[in-house]
Write an enzyme that holds these catalytic residues in place. Structure first.
Site: not given
Length: 343
Positions: A214, A222, A257, A231
């Protein structure tokens, strides 16, 4: 000016390359048409040849055990390629174009060849017959030879279409099973692969390991730098995972993620080593994105079943997930194995 007209040989070579036939293995269908050509023309030798920039290469032959590629300048087929028209030489010894060529000096006296033409009329090869006696095919035989040449090209095109179809099917399969951002398996294919690997581990009583990864504080990436930056981080992480894993390993995007690594034939200690290596590489891999954090770390949870245990997807995922949450509680950017998570 049209480029094809400016350089016809380049256009011809491009057509040959598109067919994907040059230097491919022998095939019975081509062998059959070559033998049929010899029988129709009542000669002992026949060849299907393809011609590149420098060499004449035989795809199929009749009357000889094997034939090596010949220099284009030393082969009769070059005349057919240059003209794009059939060539009939009644007596190779008396024709000034062919009298001193190596095959003539080796004893060949008769040649008849017709071009193998692509749909855009590019001559990429020949169907030809030879004899060590002088002579010529009659008009009917030459007409049948041209018909056989069209059958040769039909086989070439069929082979090309089959190859293109297989490539398209492979592409569609890859698109249907691959996560676009990370380049890893998507969740559906990941879960299928996990079930397959666990079934294999149970059948052969082999160890199987799983790692859940993770990315730390990914929501912050983000929120602060935008989803485009997120991304890029995901794409870089997927690339790093592909670089790290063995050929027998696989990985997929479990969700958001969170990524999952499948390590068959691997005990817990070996999986922990892989996870430690990956954790270290992630922490030092620069994402080189303007205005974004240069490094993004990850927390990893590791679980494994030994060869003495029953390997089940739900059990491995639950154990790895518990270890992952322990890694987050321990401050992130670290690896926790399932035994430690249960302690």
């Amino acid at each position: 000016m049209n480029r094809q007209n400016a350089d016809p040989e380049a256009a011809r070579l491009a057509a040959l390359h598109r067919c994907g036939i040059f230097q491919t293995p022998a095939e019975q269908d081509f062998d059959f048409l070559t033998r049929l050509a010899a029988e129709i023309c009542q000669v002992p030798y026949a060849f299907v040849t393809f011609v590149d920039q420098d060499y004449v290469w035989a795809k199929a032959w009749h009357g000889v055990e094997k034939i090596a590629p010949a220099a284009r300048c030393d082969d009769y087929c070059d005349f057919v390629i240059r003209s794009g028209q059939p060539l009939v030489v009644h007596d190779l010894c008396s024709d000034p174009r062919t009298a001193s060529m190596p095959p003539t000096l080796d004893g060949f006296r008769r040649y008849a060849g017709v071009p193998l033409l692509t749909a855009d009329q590019q001559a990429i090869g020949t169907l030809c017959v030879l004899d060590k006696r002088a002579g010529s095919p009659n008009d009917h035989q030459l007409e049948l030879l041209q018909s056989l040449a069209r059958q040769v090209m039909a086989l070439v095109e069929l082979r090309q279409h089959k190859r293109e179809l297989e490539a398209n099917v492979h592409l569609l399969e890859r698109l249907a099973t691959t996560d676009e951002l990370t380049g890893l398996m998507n969740r559906r294919r990941l879960m299928e692969r996990l079930s397959e690997e666990c079934a294999r581990a149970r059948r052969f009583k082999e160890p199987m390991a799983l790692v859940l990864l993770d990315l730390d504080h990914f929501k912050q990436v983000n929120d602060q730098w935008g989803h485009a930056t997120g991304d890029i981080v995901l794409a870089n992480t997927g690339r790093l995972i592909r670089e790290t894993l063995r050929e027998t390993d696989s990985a997929g995007r479990y969700g958001g993620e969170e990524l999952c690594l499948l390590l068959p034939h691997t005990e817990l200690d070996g999986a922990a080593t892989v996870a430690d290596t990956l954790c270290g590489r992630l922490a030092t891999r620069s994402h080189r994105t303007a205005g974004a954090p240069e490094y993004v770390t990850a927390s990893l949870g590791v679980a494994a079943s030994s060869h003495l245990e029953q390997c089940h997807p739900a059990t491995l995922l639950a154990q790895a997930d518990a270890a992952l949450y322990r890694a987050k509680d321990n401050g992130r950017n670290c690896v926790v194995v399932a035994q430690e998570a249960l302690a």
